[in-house]
Design a protein around this motif. Structure first.
Motif, PDB file in Angstrom:
ATOM      1  N   VAL A 247      -5.290  32.686 -23.306  1.00  0.00           N
ATOM      2  CA  VAL A 247      -5.856  33.328 -24.082  1.00  0.00           C
ATOM      3  C   VAL A 247      -7.092  32.506 -24.220  1.00  0.00           C
ATOM      4  N   GLY A 248      -8.583  33.112 -23.833  1.00  0.00           N
ATOM      5  CA  GLY A 248      -9.652  32.065 -23.762  1.00  0.00           C
ATOM      6  C   GLY A 248     -10.447  32.641 -24.952  1.00  0.00           C
ATOM      7  N   ARG A 249     -10.765  31.827 -25.878  1.00  0.00           N
ATOM      8  CA  ARG A 249     -11.557  32.161 -26.854  1.00  0.00           C
ATOM      9  C   ARG A 249     -13.070  31.519 -27.243  1.00  0.00           C
ATOM     10  N   ALA A 250     -14.104  31.991 -27.674  1.00  0.00           N
ATOM     11  CA  ALA A 250     -15.369  31.243 -27.959  1.00  0.00           C
ATOM     12  C   ALA A 250     -15.956  31.910 -28.956  1.00  0.00           C
ATOM     13  N   ASP A 251     -16.853  31.198 -29.671  1.00  0.00           N
ATOM     14  CA  ASP A 251     -17.608  31.959 -30.891  1.00  0.00           C
ATOM     15  C   ASP A 251     -19.145  31.576 -30.406  1.00  0.00           C
TER      16      ASP A 251
END
Length: 281
Positions: free
Chosen positions: A18-22
């Motif tokens: 799961v790759g996440r970025a804001d």
């Protein structure tokens, strides 16, 4: 965000990712059944370049096969947005990727990576409320009856970056330099840094080697494994230096840091070879 998400690793992994970025008030997530290797990354960068060159957005009901749209599994705002596309044979796609070696085994490998990319789910949410804005598969594809022709579409969110007609925001990855790098870690690092380092000669980006190692390989593993990955990260950086990038080492607060500039061999204007930033950051 796509290249820095941990989705792509120098060697594939059997573990879900799961790759996440804001970015500002937006959250981006990529869900994949397993981490993807540099072959999948090469395939995606090539498809972005080809779809950008074609600049032929598919709209609902206009030259967009129903089966292709069904596989894209769009939700929210993605349902009404255009998709970038490319049509051609697997042989053409392999040639654009710069594939060499046994044709039969390479066809099997590239087809497997295309299917793996089609399993990646991209979702965009409102950071404050958590409400889903849009979601879709990273890409979808269909083939003709005798499997001699592919029609591939990129997800609407990615397409907004690829398509010039939509004012795409490009992060340039020089595919010529990329192909010259002969290690998986070096290629992934080149793509990652191309997403971070500005294209002007006087600009540099400073980053700790440990941070780059985590971006390449993830945080899992023993202390011994992490030390080994640090060495592999430095070897990958050396591969970029060999292709004209400037990477200077210095110590800051007891940690090794890189000051990075793009290589003179990576053109400032990259013709049609480009890869988009999926989100930002």
């Amino acid at each position: 965000m796509l290249l820095g998400s941990g989705l792509f690793r120098p060697r594939g992994s059997g573990k879900p990712v799961v790759g996440r970025a804001d970015y500002l008030n937006t959250s981006f997530e990529l869900h994949a059944p397993l981490a993807l290797d540099h072959v999948a990354l090469t395939l995606l960068l090539t498809l972005c370049s080809l779809a950008g060159q074609a600049n032929a957005p598919m709209l609902e009901g206009v030259a967009r096969p129903a089966a292709l749209w069904q596989k894209m599994r769009c939700e929210g705002a993605a349902s009404g947005r255009p998709t970038a596309s490319w049509t051609g044979s697997l042989t053409e796609l392999m040639r654009e990727m710069g594939c060499t070696g046994n044709a039969g085994s390479m066809r099997t490998l590239v087809r497997a990576r295309l299917m793996a990319l089609a399993d990646v789910r991209v979702s965009v949410s409102n950071k404050s409320t958590g409400a889903l804005v849009e979601a879709a598969q990273l890409l979808a594809f269909v083939e003709n009856e005798n499997k001699t022709l592919l029609k591939i579409a990129l997800c609407p969110h990615l397409s907004r970056s690829v398509l010039r007609s939509l004012g795409g925001h490009y992060v340039h990855v020089c595919l010529v330099t990329y192909r010259r790098i002969n290690t998986g870690a070096g290629r992934v690092l080149h793509a990652l840094l191309s997403n971070r380092v500005r294209e002007t000669a006087h600009q540099q980006w400073k980053c700790g080697v440990e941070k780059l190692s985590v971006a390449l390989y993830g945080e899992e593993g023993s202390a011994a494994a992490q030390r080994k990955r640090l060495g592999a990260t430095r070897a990958a950086a050396a591969a970029l230096v060999a292709q004209g990038w400037s990477i200077e080492e210095f110590w800051r607060s007891g940690s090794l840091v890189y000051a990075i500039r793009r290589g003179a061999t990576d053109p400032k204007v990259l013709q049609s070879h480009h890869a988009p930033r999926l989100g930002a950051g």
